[in-house]
Each structure stands twice: as C-alpha cells, then as structure tokens.
Scaffold this active site. Sequence first.
Site, short mmCIF file in Angstrom:
data_model
loop_
_atom_site.label_atom_id
_atom_site.label_comp_id
_atom_site.label_asym_id
_atom_site.label_seq_id
_atom_site.Cartn_x
_atom_site.Cartn_y
_atom_site.Cartn_z
CG HIS A 13 5.67 1.98 -5.87
ND1 HIS A 13 4.85 2.59 -4.94
CD2 HIS A 13 5.52 2.68 -7.03
CE1 HIS A 13 4.25 3.63 -5.52
NE2 HIS A 13 4.63 3.70 -6.78
CG ASN B 113 5.30 -0.45 1.07
OD1 ASN B 113 6.11 -0.52 0.17
ND2 ASN B 113 4.38 0.51 1.12
#
Length: 275
Positions: free
Chosen positions: A128, A159
């Site tokens: 994201h 991440n």
Amino acid sequence: MTRRKRKRQRGFTKFVLAFVCICAVLFFLHNGDVVPKILNVIPSPGKGDQFEIPVSLQERDEIRLKRTAFTVSYNNFYKTPNWVAWELTKAETTGDEKRKNKFQPDPELPEPRVEHADYTNSGYDRGHMAPAADMKWDSQAMEESFYMSNICPQNRKLNRDDWADLEEQCRDWANVYGKIYIACGPIYDTRAPKRIGEHGVAVPDRFFKVVLIYDDGNPMAMGFLFENKAHHQNLKNYMVTVDRVEEETGLDFFPRLPDSIENRIESTIPEVAFN
C-alpha cells in the site's frame, strides 16, 4: 529550467497576483464599495486545502484519481502510481472499519487493469502507498485503499517492517499535532525496470515519503528514501531533506506553502520525536 528557478518563477507569479489583489481591494475601498474581509493572505491549513498535492516538474504518464481519503497520480506505463497523497487527521487514525484484504482492479482505470493475480508468486508484497490502517474511519476509504492503483510491488520485509513502522509513526504524529500531510510513491532508476505479472507491473528501485507537519505557525517537513530491499534500521537513518526527495523524483512538494516557508523547511531535516 531547474527546480529552484521554477520555484522562483512561481514566487514571482504569486507576488504579481497578490499585488493585483491588493490594488483591487484598495480600488473598491476608495470607491466606497463593501468587500469581504481578508482573513488570511498566507494560506493556513484547513479541511480539503490539499497542501499534500505535489506538482510535477517533468512530463510523465498520469491519470489523476480523487478518492474518498487520498489522491492518486497513476502511471499507466509503469502500472503503479507516480504518487499518492493524503491528509491525515487525529480523528482519522481511529475507527471501526476492519481491514478488507480484498485487492481489486481500479474500476476508473482503462482496461487492461492490474489485478491481484499479477503479484501472485512474484516474491513481492502488494505494498500500500496510502495504508489501510489510515482508513479505519470510513468503509469506502478502506475499500479504495485496496484498489491496485494504490499498490506497488514491495520487498516483503520492507513492507512489513520499516515501511510499516513509518506508517505507524505518521499516525502517531497525526495524534500529537492534530493533522499532517503525506505524499509517497515509487522511484524508478531506469525506464526498463523489472516487470511482474500478466500486465507487466514495474518493480520500483526505491520508495519515497514526505511529511508536512503544519503546527501552529511552526511547520516542519521531512523526507524519507527507502531502497526496495530488506532492511531493518532506525527510521532516522532513512531521513533526508524534502529538497533531496524533490531532486530524486522531479516533484515539487507542498507548493501551496509560501515560498519563504517552503524553502526554509524543505532544505533542513527537523528535530522531530520518533517513538
């Protein structure tokens, strides 16, 4: 034209516009007309002020998408965003919306669209840019955060570790200061990056994030640069000036700030508390 020349040119344009506005006000006052009271010549943060939206200093593929909680500049050549930008308030750091974990093609992009399967068995996370944890306050915002236009191929450890730590730190700053402005995205060091999936999603070499804290007339801005590799270190080690991120990305961040403030806070790394 260099970035600083563009900024000077923009500053001159602001000066001319301000001069014209002042002359108009004086004209109406002289003629006895009623004019609205000017409360703020220098823009101050308010809901929807879009302080977070950068300006590109170079040509690039772009489809601009306005979402409930963030704005996306999508690059259909790389199949990832150029940048994603959003305002994060203290109230938006909490909420009852559960993480959906349903990645889906962006319905507003032209076909063929990037799909969940493009990342399957690639070795990269669906990373994201605007994080789902910033969207707990609204169902639609949460759903849109899982559109593939908000996603980049990201090293799994990055991440889930240092990138996630910075996302959490941003929520902490929003709680402390009431509101912050964020922009982030991928950096490609070549026009021929590695590609994954049927739709050829480009794998970034690096990622950037910039944060503006506009705190009661004492604004601070900071930049972060991450290699798309496994690392685990103190977030301060990723910090750079916003000027440095602008040089790396060809973007002008926080352009709605007065130039005197923008130039000062973007050229230094602030002393800000980390958890």
